[in-house]
Enzyme design. Sequence first.
Site, short mmCIF file in Angstrom:
data_model
loop_
_atom_site.label_atom_id
_atom_site.label_comp_id
_atom_site.label_asym_id
_atom_site.label_seq_id
_atom_site.Cartn_x
_atom_site.Cartn_y
_atom_site.Cartn_z
CG HIS A 293 -1.86 1.11 1.32
ND1 HIS A 293 -3.16 1.01 0.87
CD2 HIS A 293 -1.74 2.37 1.80
CE1 HIS A 293 -3.79 2.16 1.07
NE2 HIS A 293 -2.94 3.00 1.63
CG HIS A 336 0.74 5.35 10.04
ND1 HIS A 336 0.44 6.57 9.45
CD2 HIS A 336 2.09 5.27 10.05
CE1 HIS A 336 1.56 7.18 9.12
NE2 HIS A 336 2.57 6.43 9.46
CD GLU A 342 -2.17 10.28 9.59
OE1 GLU A 342 -3.23 9.65 9.38
OE2 GLU A 342 -1.04 9.75 9.52
CG HIS A 366 -6.27 9.06 13.71
ND1 HIS A 366 -6.54 8.57 12.45
CD2 HIS A 366 -7.31 8.70 14.50
CE1 HIS A 366 -7.71 7.92 12.49
NE2 HIS A 366 -8.18 7.98 13.71
CG HIS A 372 -3.97 6.36 12.83
ND1 HIS A 372 -2.89 7.00 13.41
CD2 HIS A 372 -3.77 6.44 11.49
CE1 HIS A 372 -2.08 7.45 12.46
NE2 HIS A 372 -2.58 7.12 11.29
#
Length: 437
Positions: A293, A336, A342, A366, A372
């Site tokens: 990803h 993460h 974020e 977050h 998260h």
Amino acid sequence: MSEFDELKYLTGFGNEHASADPRVPDALPVGQNSPQKCAHGLYAEQLSGTAFTAPRCQNQRSWLYRIRPSVIHRPFEAIKDNGQNWTNDFSSIPPNPNQYRWNPFPLPTKEGVTFVENLYTVCGGGDVIGRTGLAIHQFSCNASMEHTAMYNSDGDFLIVPQQGSLEITTEFGRLLVNPQEIIIIPQGIRFSVGVRGPSRGYILEVYGTHFQLPDLGPIGANGLANPRDFETPEAWFEDLDVEYTVINKYQGAWFQAKQGHSPFDVVGWHGNYCPYKYDLRKFMVINTVSFDHCDPSIFTVLTAPSVKHGTAIADFVIFPPRWGCADNTFRPPYYHRNCMSEYMGLITGCYEAKEGGFKPGGGSLHSMMTPHGPDFNCFEMASNVDLKPQRVAEGTMSFMFESSLNMAITNWAITQNVDKDYYKDWQPLKKHFTLPK
């Protein structure tokens, strides 16, 4: 059908534009900026967005040719009853590292609420007086600003409509901004917001920096948000001798001044410091065609850089419809912990990593180094699904405001409109580990 639906625009990001209202096609001087006498009795006025001595590649300014200079107004007075849910001062807010999710921001419950009357600060960081920082706000309104304009002396606004089209009049001209479009109104530019019904959305405010396109590096010369797709208004003016209120946000506080004419009296202008809009659906998505990803930075539309190279005061990142075809890969966003903060918002559709409580008009934060990632249902599904090429986020547009700064949640956003069960999204995650035999 409104006049705003028929508007045409100048195109290109950061271009040197020149525009005159068709009613006065020779409004711009030829070969100079400030003639002894401007055509048609106009006044010349420069609007500087950077220091005079900024490098030429970074220098931003425009020359405006207007019926009256903007200095004609009565003294500013503090607005005492405005901004009870607004702040640019995050210095005294207690820290809170928890994951936060908010339900959709409520629409006004009474009639006659304008854009400038219902601005709501969610979080932010840095220092507005020192001019390094950001703030994240939401807005909701159901009435147009009549004979009222505002400007932000502190920084730039990036406005993301979520519901309802915005008819925005600026000193540079007019723009229609629909959901799935954004508009950037740089520091100091006066504007007024008209609406066609109940409207709401998000605002990213940055101070001490301006938005720019991210460097593409090995991607090459093309891709992500292409410069040609950014649109700037053509010159338009109104010559109205009426009482106007000009609202000024200065050092995080609100002031207003009265004047006897419309501030939207710029007959022509030229330069590279101006408002602009962008349709998020024109974003050229780059994604893996092999495995893993990609980091979300690959979806950056605009960045507001800090003085530290490669590190932003704020990035504006989107997650648009795209193809997913990575082999042997957990395709949703990975779990993460981040040295950045974020904030996520959802314009329309259903975000693939959290298909439950995250709804259009809502948001989540977050904070720096707070864990998260996908919820339980997303993890179980993506870990076991038959991996075939598939469309991801079809009919969806979500975004992220990402910052290198710590962000404090305002005292009201800590408790208002909060999804208090957000943490439960991760509690069902199971232990799958087994020791090898």
